[in-house]
Write an enzyme that holds these catalytic residues in place. Structure first.
Site, mmCIF file in Angstrom:
data_model
loop_
_atom_site.group_PDB
_atom_site.id
_atom_site.type_symbol
_atom_site.label_atom_id
_atom_site.label_comp_id
_atom_site.label_asym_id
_atom_site.label_seq_id
_atom_site.Cartn_x
_atom_site.Cartn_y
_atom_site.Cartn_z
ATOM 1 N N HIS A 162 6.807 3.758 2.708
ATOM 2 C CA HIS A 162 6.972 5.080 2.103
ATOM 3 C C HIS A 162 7.523 6.021 3.182
ATOM 4 O O HIS A 162 7.314 5.785 4.372
ATOM 5 C CB HIS A 162 5.609 5.650 1.678
ATOM 6 C CG HIS A 162 5.137 5.245 0.324
ATOM 7 N ND1 HIS A 162 3.850 4.813 0.089
ATOM 8 C CD2 HIS A 162 5.744 5.255 -0.891
ATOM 9 C CE1 HIS A 162 3.696 4.566 -1.200
ATOM 10 N NE2 HIS A 162 4.819 4.821 -1.825
ATOM 11 N N CYS A 249 -2.232 9.395 2.133
ATOM 12 C CA CYS A 249 -2.300 8.769 0.798
ATOM 13 C C CYS A 249 -3.610 9.047 0.072
ATOM 14 O O CYS A 249 -3.664 8.965 -1.150
ATOM 15 C CB CYS A 249 -2.178 7.254 0.894
ATOM 16 S SG CYS A 249 -0.993 6.680 2.089
HETATM 17 C C1 CIR Z 1 0.319 0.495 -2.775
HETATM 18 O O1 CIR Z 1 0.930 -0.530 -2.440
HETATM 19 O O2 CIR Z 1 0.749 1.249 -3.630
HETATM 20 C C2 CIR Z 1 -1.000 0.804 -2.111
HETATM 21 N N1 CIR Z 1 -1.645 -0.424 -1.752
HETATM 22 C C3 CIR Z 1 -0.804 1.675 -0.902
HETATM 23 C C4 CIR Z 1 -0.271 3.037 -1.235
HETATM 24 C C5 CIR Z 1 -0.202 3.907 -0.032
HETATM 25 N N2 CIR Z 1 0.201 5.209 -0.391
HETATM 26 C C6 CIR Z 1 0.985 5.970 0.336
HETATM 27 O O3 CIR Z 1 1.527 5.534 1.360
HETATM 28 N N3 CIR Z 1 1.235 7.187 -0.122
#
Ligand code: CIR
Length: 254
Positions: A162, A249
């Site tokens: 991200h 997150c």
């Molecule tokens: C995913 O793959 O969507 C989650 N395991 C991790 C999301 C992390 N979120 C972020 O970086 N904003």
């Protein structure tokens, strides 16, 4: 600008079966629950009120509340998360935000966007194109932001999962940068706090009022951020990192 509120969501037991690309092993539920409680306590110690949503077993990744929404002080953009198993998370987040906001916009298919790909730096937003955010989603968000008087730049990601995996804005023109963002022209005019390759995980940190919360175990990062004039709080993030998550997150801050 100070934050008054955060929204967080407790990890579900199903968290251990969520999406990940890391090879750090399976997270431990009790341990992630403990790390999440410490995170919420740290946020509260920075002077915010926390709205704590209950765990939702149906969505293993729903602890990562940053992805289903993008917030400004004036309005909400409900995102359209690009991972199918996560898309429905946006319903509970919209519901929770209705208590605080009247003005809602929506990213709509074929546009996809994760909040983790969106970084605000004062009146400018950066939108990363990733596996989760496509050009149409980014274009829709840019249009909404510009209509509301913000500036928005779209940048394709090369390596990071991200956008905010590798960058954080601390205010006062201070930008924490790692990897592909260190020499990126989009960030050339900021005071750059450069994170070493081996400390890359710590580029995802969050300024919350008078503190910067950083992951524990990165003394170089801690030193650099303190040298830039901030007080730091360190949190153990091991079980969050295992599922590709970071400090940003885990909350929506506004
Ligand atoms: C995913 O793959 O969507 C989650 N395991 C991790 C999301 C992390 N979120 C972020 O970086 N904003």
């Amino acid at each position: 600008s100070r934050f008054q509120n955060v929204i967080v969501k407790a990890p579900a037991r199903s968290y251990v079966n969520g999406l990940t690309s890391s090879d750090l092993g399976k997270p431990d539920y009790e341990k992630v629950a403990e790390q999440h409680r410490a995170y919420v306590e740290a946020l509260k110690s920075c002077g915010v009120e926390a709205t704590e949503l209950p765990a939702d077993e149906q969505y293993p990744d729903s602890v990562f509340v940053e992805d289903p929404a993008v917030l400004t002080p004036e309005f909400v953009v409900i995102a359209n998360p690009g991972a199918e198993s996560r898309n429905g998370e946006k319903e509970a987040i919209e519901e929770a935000l209705k208590k605080f906001y009247d003005k809602f916009y929506y990213i709509e298919a074929p546009g996809y966007l994760d909040g983790g790909d969106v970084l605000q730096a004062d009146d400018r937003f950066y939108i990363g194109l990733s596996e989760r955010t496509n050009e149409e989603g980014a274009r829709q968000l840019k249009e909404i932001l510009e209509k509301e008087g913000y500036m928005a730049d779209i940048l394709p990601l090369k390596e990071f999962f991200h956008l905010k995996t590798g960058i954080a804005y601390l205010g006062n023109n201070n930008m924490v940068v790692a990897g592909e963002f260190i020499d990126h022209p989009a960030f050339a005019d900021y005071n750059r706090i450069v994170i070493n390759k081996e400390d890359e995980y710590s580029a995802n940190c969050i300024r919350v009022n008078d503190h910067v919360i950083i992951p524990a175990g990165y003394p170089e990062t801690k030193r650099k951020i303190e040298e830039a004039g901030y007080q730091t709080i360190e949190l153990d993030m091991s079980e969050v990192q295992k599922q590709d998550g970071g400090l940003s997150c885990l909350s929506l801050r506004f």
